[in-house]
Design a protein around this motif. Structure first.
Motif, PDB file in Angstrom:
ATOM      1  N   GLU A  24     -10.799  -6.851   4.530  1.00 27.17           N
ATOM      2  CA  GLU A  24     -11.289  -5.870   3.579  1.00 27.17           C
ATOM      3  C   GLU A  24     -10.932  -4.446   4.012  1.00 27.17           C
ATOM      4  O   GLU A  24     -10.733  -3.567   3.174  1.00 27.17           O
ATOM      5  N   LEU A  25     -10.827  -4.237   5.303  1.00 28.30           N
ATOM      6  CA  LEU A  25     -10.400  -2.911   5.759  1.00 28.30           C
ATOM      7  C   LEU A  25      -8.910  -2.716   5.484  1.00 28.30           C
ATOM      8  O   LEU A  25      -8.463  -1.599   5.234  1.00 28.30           O
ATOM      9  N   TYR A  26      -8.114  -3.814   5.539  1.00 24.85           N
ATOM     10  CA  TYR A  26      -6.723  -3.703   5.076  1.00 24.85           C
ATOM     11  C   TYR A  26      -6.731  -3.276   3.603  1.00 24.85           C
ATOM     12  O   TYR A  26      -5.948  -2.423   3.174  1.00 24.85           O
ATOM     13  N   ASN A  27      -7.617  -3.936   2.831  1.00 25.06           N
ATOM     14  CA  ASN A  27      -7.714  -3.579   1.413  1.00 25.06           C
ATOM     15  C   ASN A  27      -8.129  -2.128   1.233  1.00 25.06           C
ATOM     16  O   ASN A  27      -7.606  -1.426   0.364  1.00 25.06           O
ATOM     17  N   LEU A  28      -9.078  -1.693   2.056  1.00 31.20           N
ATOM     18  CA  LEU A  28      -9.528  -0.301   1.946  1.00 31.20           C
ATOM     19  C   LEU A  28      -8.368   0.655   2.213  1.00 31.20           C
ATOM     20  O   LEU A  28      -8.183   1.648   1.495  1.00 31.20           O
ATOM     21  N   LYS A  29      -7.566   0.342   3.235  1.00 27.48           N
ATOM     22  CA  LYS A  29      -6.421   1.222   3.535  1.00 27.48           C
ATOM     23  C   LYS A  29      -5.393   1.187   2.398  1.00 27.48           C
ATOM     24  O   LYS A  29      -4.771   2.201   2.087  1.00 27.48           O
ATOM     25  N   THR A  30      -5.225  -0.009   1.775  1.00 25.28           N
ATOM     26  CA  THR A  30      -4.330  -0.102   0.617  1.00 25.28           C
ATOM     27  C   THR A  30      -4.845   0.753  -0.537  1.00 25.28           C
ATOM     28  O   THR A  30      -4.089   1.458  -1.214  1.00 25.28           O
ATOM     29  N   LEU A  31      -6.163   0.703  -0.759  1.00 22.96           N
ATOM     30  CA  LEU A  31      -6.776   1.513  -1.824  1.00 22.96           C
ATOM     31  C   LEU A  31      -6.598   3.003  -1.541  1.00 22.96           C
ATOM     32  O   LEU A  31      -6.244   3.788  -2.432  1.00 22.96           O
TER      33      LEU A  31
ATOM     34  N   LEU B  49     -14.021   0.845  -6.852  1.00 15.97           N
ATOM     35  CA  LEU B  49     -13.239   1.726  -5.972  1.00 15.97           C
ATOM     36  C   LEU B  49     -11.933   2.148  -6.648  1.00 15.97           C
ATOM     37  O   LEU B  49     -11.478   3.283  -6.480  1.00 15.97           O
ATOM     38  N   LEU B  50     -11.347   1.238  -7.433  1.00  9.49           N
ATOM     39  CA  LEU B  50     -10.116   1.598  -8.139  1.00  9.49           C
ATOM     40  C   LEU B  50     -10.365   2.712  -9.152  1.00  9.49           C
ATOM     41  O   LEU B  50      -9.477   3.519  -9.430  1.00  9.49           O
ATOM     42  N   GLN B  51     -11.577   2.756  -9.685  1.00 14.37           N
ATOM     43  CA  GLN B  51     -11.893   3.791 -10.680  1.00 14.37           C
ATOM     44  C   GLN B  51     -12.317   5.105 -10.041  1.00 14.37           C
ATOM     45  O   GLN B  51     -12.489   6.110 -10.741  1.00 14.37           O
TER      46      GLN B  51
ATOM     47  N   GLN C 135      -3.058  -0.985 -11.537  1.00 10.23           N
ATOM     48  CA  GLN C 135      -2.525  -2.346 -11.517  1.00 10.23           C
ATOM     49  C   GLN C 135      -1.679  -2.589 -10.265  1.00 10.23           C
ATOM     50  O   GLN C 135      -1.741  -3.652  -9.653  1.00 10.23           O
ATOM     51  N   GLU C 136      -0.893  -1.606  -9.885  1.00  7.23           N
ATOM     52  CA  GLU C 136      -0.040  -1.739  -8.701  1.00  7.23           C
ATOM     53  C   GLU C 136      -0.885  -1.848  -7.429  1.00  7.23           C
ATOM     54  O   GLU C 136      -0.599  -2.649  -6.536  1.00  7.23           O
ATOM     55  N   ILE C 137      -1.929  -1.037  -7.345  1.00  4.28           N
ATOM     56  CA  ILE C 137      -2.819  -1.113  -6.171  1.00  4.28           C
ATOM     57  C   ILE C 137      -3.508  -2.474  -6.144  1.00  4.28           C
ATOM     58  O   ILE C 137      -3.567  -3.147  -5.116  1.00  4.28           O
ATOM     59  N   ARG C 138      -4.025  -2.887  -7.303  1.00  2.67           N
ATOM     60  CA  ARG C 138      -4.764  -4.155  -7.376  1.00  2.67           C
ATOM     61  C   ARG C 138      -3.887  -5.328  -6.937  1.00  2.67           C
ATOM     62  O   ARG C 138      -4.349  -6.247  -6.265  1.00  2.67           O
ATOM     63  N   HIS C 139      -2.619  -5.287  -7.281  1.00  4.81           N
ATOM     64  CA  HIS C 139      -1.683  -6.375  -6.954  1.00  4.81           C
ATOM     65  C   HIS C 139      -1.546  -6.561  -5.440  1.00  4.81           C
ATOM     66  O   HIS C 139      -1.273  -7.669  -4.973  1.00  4.81           O
ATOM     67  N   ASN C 140      -1.743  -5.501  -4.672  1.00  6.35           N
ATOM     68  CA  ASN C 140      -1.538  -5.566  -3.216  1.00  6.35           C
ATOM     69  C   ASN C 140      -2.810  -5.834  -2.424  1.00  6.35           C
ATOM     70  O   ASN C 140      -2.800  -5.765  -1.195  1.00  6.35           O
TER      71      ASN C 140
END
Length: 351
Positions: free
Chosen positions: A96-103, A134-136, A114-119
């Protein structure tokens, strides 16, 4: 987890799962298999047979392998409660921290939702961040402020302070990594595990590996000043402590850094051609150490944590092999990508 029945259940489950861990010989054989054979062995044929782009196949394989790991995590969590459960649940939060850094990186670079969500990694509900909210979020600060109200509050709060002070993406990502490992050590200190020595040794292996790789990257790739390098490291590892880290942060050059490392790392990494080679050797060393702890500890929590970390490493080795096959890499390139050293056992490689 206090009862003998729960301990017995957990250790039995770990014992069953441990038979799935890959030896160096298994990895050598997997590298020789065709994509079809790999698909049959790991139930991935339906993905390989789809008429979709390689990138999509690769993403589906990654998702399925990670899902297998998360399914095993759910089973190992069944007998756990209290602080032992909290410790085992803390480990997969790295995803989830990888995801946080991606976000954060996506927001920073103004990428589309959409591009962020895909990764993002798809993870179980009990460790998953509120991705859609978080995406919003309007910006990185708002994103971190939202996380301060949940289980990631401590990391989010400190990360937001660093972001506001430095307003720099790299420092924020490095701080999140450091806070994760610091949190893992804090969990180990408060857990009710009966084998705290074994637990701290397992976490110490992870921290030493990470510190050595960060040290090399920060000094050799990013060419940070010694004070900045030291600030970014975790000052309490397994065999490399604060004073040694301070000394190493002043050293220049890959060979010199390796020369200054204490054993077993000095012997383990001697002759490493580059940081990738060093990482592969460290990964084998960590796997060996954790498997010994998994088999030798009297506590099921230690065994479960060691298993999960080892299984995680195996899954990403398997994923690297499959990805190499999808891309049409030669066996020679796969050797470099997956093991770096050919035809020897992991313990031999560490020698």
């Amino acid at each position: 987890m206090n009862s003998q029945r729960d301990q017995a259940y957990l250790k039995t489950r770990v014992g069953i799962y441990a038979s799935r861990l890959l030896s160096a010989e298994d990895i050598r054989i997997l590298k020789q298999m065709s994509l079809h054979q790999l698909g049959e062995r790991f139930d991935l044929l339906p993905i390989f047979e789809q008429e979709i782009e390689i990138r999509q196949k690769s993403g589906l394989v990654e998702h399925q392998l990670l899902q297998q790991l998360m399914n095993e995590l759910k089973v190992l969590l069944r007998p756990l409660s209290g602080r032992s459960r909290g410790l085992i649940l803390y480990w997969p939060r790295k995803y989830e921290l990888y995801n946080l850094k991606t976000l954060i990186q996506g927001k920073w670079n103004n990428l589309g939702i959409q591009e962020i969500r895909h990764n993002l990694y798809a993870l179980p509900e009990n460790i998953r961040l509120p991705h859609e909210a978080l995406l919003q979020a309007e910006n990185v600060q708002e994103m971190l402020r939202q996380l301060e109200r949940g289980p990631y509050s401590q990391i989010a709060s400190q990360a937001r302070t660093i972001y506001e002070e430095q307003h720099e993406n790299f420092s924020l990502g490095a701080a999140i990594d450091r806070l994760y490992y610091t949190g893992m050590l804090a969990q180990a200190n408060i857990t009710d595990c009966s084998d705290k020595r074994g637990l701290k040794k397992a976490i110490g292996c992870m921290v030493d590996r990470q510190n050595i790789l960060w040290l090399m990257r920060y000094r050799l790739v990013y060419q940070f000043a010694p004070s900045e390098v030291y600030y970014l490291l975790i000052p309490y590892g397994g065999q490399i402590q604060r004073d040694k880290l301070m000394e190493l942060a002043n050293v220049e050059g890959l060979d010199t850094i390796i020369e200054q490392l204490p054993d077993p790392f000095h012997s383990l990494l001697a002759g490493s051609a580059n940081i990738t080679d060093a990482r592969q050797r460290l990964d084998f060393w960590v796997s060996d150490e954790l498997r010994k702890l998994m088999l030798g500890s009297r506590d099921g929590v230690v065994a479960a944590l060691c298993y999960l970390i080892s299984r995680d490493t195996d899954i990403w080795r398997l994923y690297a092999i499959i990805q190499g096959k999808l891309l049409g890499m030669t066996n020679e390139l796969l050797d470099e990508a997956v093991s770096g050293i050919k035809g020897s056992s992991s313990s031999e490689e560490a020698a």
